[in-house]
Each structure stands twice: as C-alpha cells, then as structure tokens.
Design a protein around this motif. Structure first.
Motif, PDB file in Angstrom:
ATOM      1  N   UNK A 126      86.354  59.322  33.394  1.00  0.00           N
ATOM      2  CA  UNK A 126      87.818  59.271  33.308  1.00  0.00           C
ATOM      3  C   UNK A 126      88.451  60.642  33.512  1.00  0.00           C
ATOM      4  N   UNK A 127      87.845  61.697  32.973  1.00  0.00           N
ATOM      5  CA  UNK A 127      88.406  63.043  33.131  1.00  0.00           C
ATOM      6  C   UNK A 127      88.346  63.496  34.592  1.00  0.00           C
ATOM      7  N   UNK A 128      87.283  63.140  35.268  1.00  0.00           N
ATOM      8  CA  UNK A 128      87.144  63.469  36.683  1.00  0.00           C
ATOM      9  C   UNK A 128      88.239  62.781  37.488  1.00  0.00           C
ATOM     10  N   UNK A 129      88.423  61.507  37.235  1.00  0.00           N
ATOM     11  CA  UNK A 129      89.440  60.730  37.954  1.00  0.00           C
ATOM     12  C   UNK A 129      90.846  61.219  37.629  1.00  0.00           C
ATOM     13  N   UNK A 130      91.109  61.541  36.373  1.00  0.00           N
ATOM     14  CA  UNK A 130      92.435  62.016  35.980  1.00  0.00           C
ATOM     15  C   UNK A 130      92.764  63.336  36.690  1.00  0.00           C
ATOM     16  N   UNK A 131      91.837  64.265  36.706  1.00  0.00           N
ATOM     17  CA  UNK A 131      92.087  65.560  37.340  1.00  0.00           C
ATOM     18  C   UNK A 131      92.276  65.419  38.848  1.00  0.00           C
ATOM     19  N   UNK A 132      91.575  64.474  39.455  1.00  0.00           N
ATOM     20  CA  UNK A 132      91.687  64.271  40.897  1.00  0.00           C
ATOM     21  C   UNK A 132      92.850  63.389  41.291  1.00  0.00           C
ATOM     22  N   UNK A 133      93.548  62.835  40.274  1.00  0.00           N
ATOM     23  CA  UNK A 133      94.664  61.908  40.500  1.00  0.00           C
ATOM     24  C   UNK A 133      94.250  60.834  41.495  1.00  0.00           C
ATOM     25  N   UNK A 134      95.101  60.538  42.451  1.00  0.00           N
ATOM     26  CA  UNK A 134      94.769  59.484  43.415  1.00  0.00           C
ATOM     27  C   UNK A 134      94.245  60.063  44.727  1.00  0.00           C
ATOM     28  N   UNK A 135      93.677  61.267  44.666  1.00  0.00           N
ATOM     29  CA  UNK A 135      93.196  61.944  45.869  1.00  0.00           C
ATOM     30  C   UNK A 135      91.740  61.623  46.208  1.00  0.00           C
TER      31      UNK A 135
END
Length: 154
Positions: free
Chosen positions: A42-51
């Motif tokens: 989840x932290x990886x996805x949050x930091x990368x947003x929708x990129x």
C-alpha cells in the motif's frame, strides 16, 4: 532514455516515488531482488499515486540477470563511496544509474565492478551520511536529462 536501477530496495515509499519519477521522465526502472516489500504494498502504491501504469518497470531475480540485460550500456554506481562528482560527468541517453539499498548502500562486491569514473557521488556536507534514495534518483536523473536538453519532454 535513461534507466534507474534499484539494487535490493527496502523502503516502499522511496520506490513508489521513483516509479512516479520514471513515469514523468520516460526513464525505465529496474528493480533487482530481493525486494524489501511486495509490489502490491500500500505504501508503494500510495507514493506512486496512479503513475504505476505509466512507468516501464522490470524486476530481475538477481544482479547477474540484470547485468546480462544491461550489457553494452554505460552503468554508473551512485554511492556515498563514489570518487567522481556526478556534476562532472557528460551523460548520454541510454546511461544506467544503479542505486543501493537505503540502509546499507551498494555492497562492495557490486561497487568493485565499476571503475572509479563510474562510481558517482552527490556532494554533501562532510558530516552528512546520505541523502534520501528517491531524492538522489531525482537529482541524478534530472541532471542527466538536462544534459540531453530534456529530449522527449515538454
């Protein structure tokens, strides 16, 4: 374009930030296992947003597999133990920038495979230990991209 390679990254938000960086600059991102997290973190996805869907990401099982794929390209180790200031290098499209794990940096056996001219450091104050991984990647990548006149950018 350029390639950012993360050797055994440990902190998901740093990798997420670098995913976003690569998506916005056109750089490829290669992750070399073992990773300190799952790609679904989840932290990886949050930091990368929708990129995430816009980044060209590849995972390698180990350094040897990565090295074989990078044959013929210029590789630079980015390390606090580097002997060359990154700002004194003339970068070329296709260059590869290898960063080590956040808590320990690139191991000696990996660094030893780079000539002193290809072990780069970012300047810091003498009492400083290191910069944040995603900040370092951004500094390095934008300098390299600037040198090729932001080719492909607007």
């Amino acid at each position: 374009m350029f390639t950012i390679a993360l050797f055994e990254p440990e902190i998901p938000p740093n990798t997420g930030n670098i995913i976003r960086l690569c998506a916005n600059t056109g750089a490829d991102l290669h992750l070399i296992e073992p990773l300190g997290f799952k790609l679904e973190d989840k932290q990886l996805k949050r930091a990368g947003l929708d990129y995430h869907e816009y980044a060209n990401l590849k995972v390698h099982k180990n350094w040897a597999e990565f090295s074989i794929e990078m044959q013929g390209r210029r590789l630079f180790a980015i390390t606090t133990k580097g002997s060359q200031n990154y700002a004194k290098v003339d970068f070329e499209a296709g260059d590869v920038f290898v960063f080590g794990p956040e808590t320990r940096g690139l191991p000696e056996e990996i660094r030893a495979g780079f000539t002193s001219e290809h072990r780069l450091r970012l300047p810091m104050l003498p009492e400083s230990r290191s910069l944040n991984l995603s900040n370092s990647a951004a500094i390095l990548l934008y300098e390299a991209w600037r040198q090729i006149r932001f080719e492909g950018g607007v």
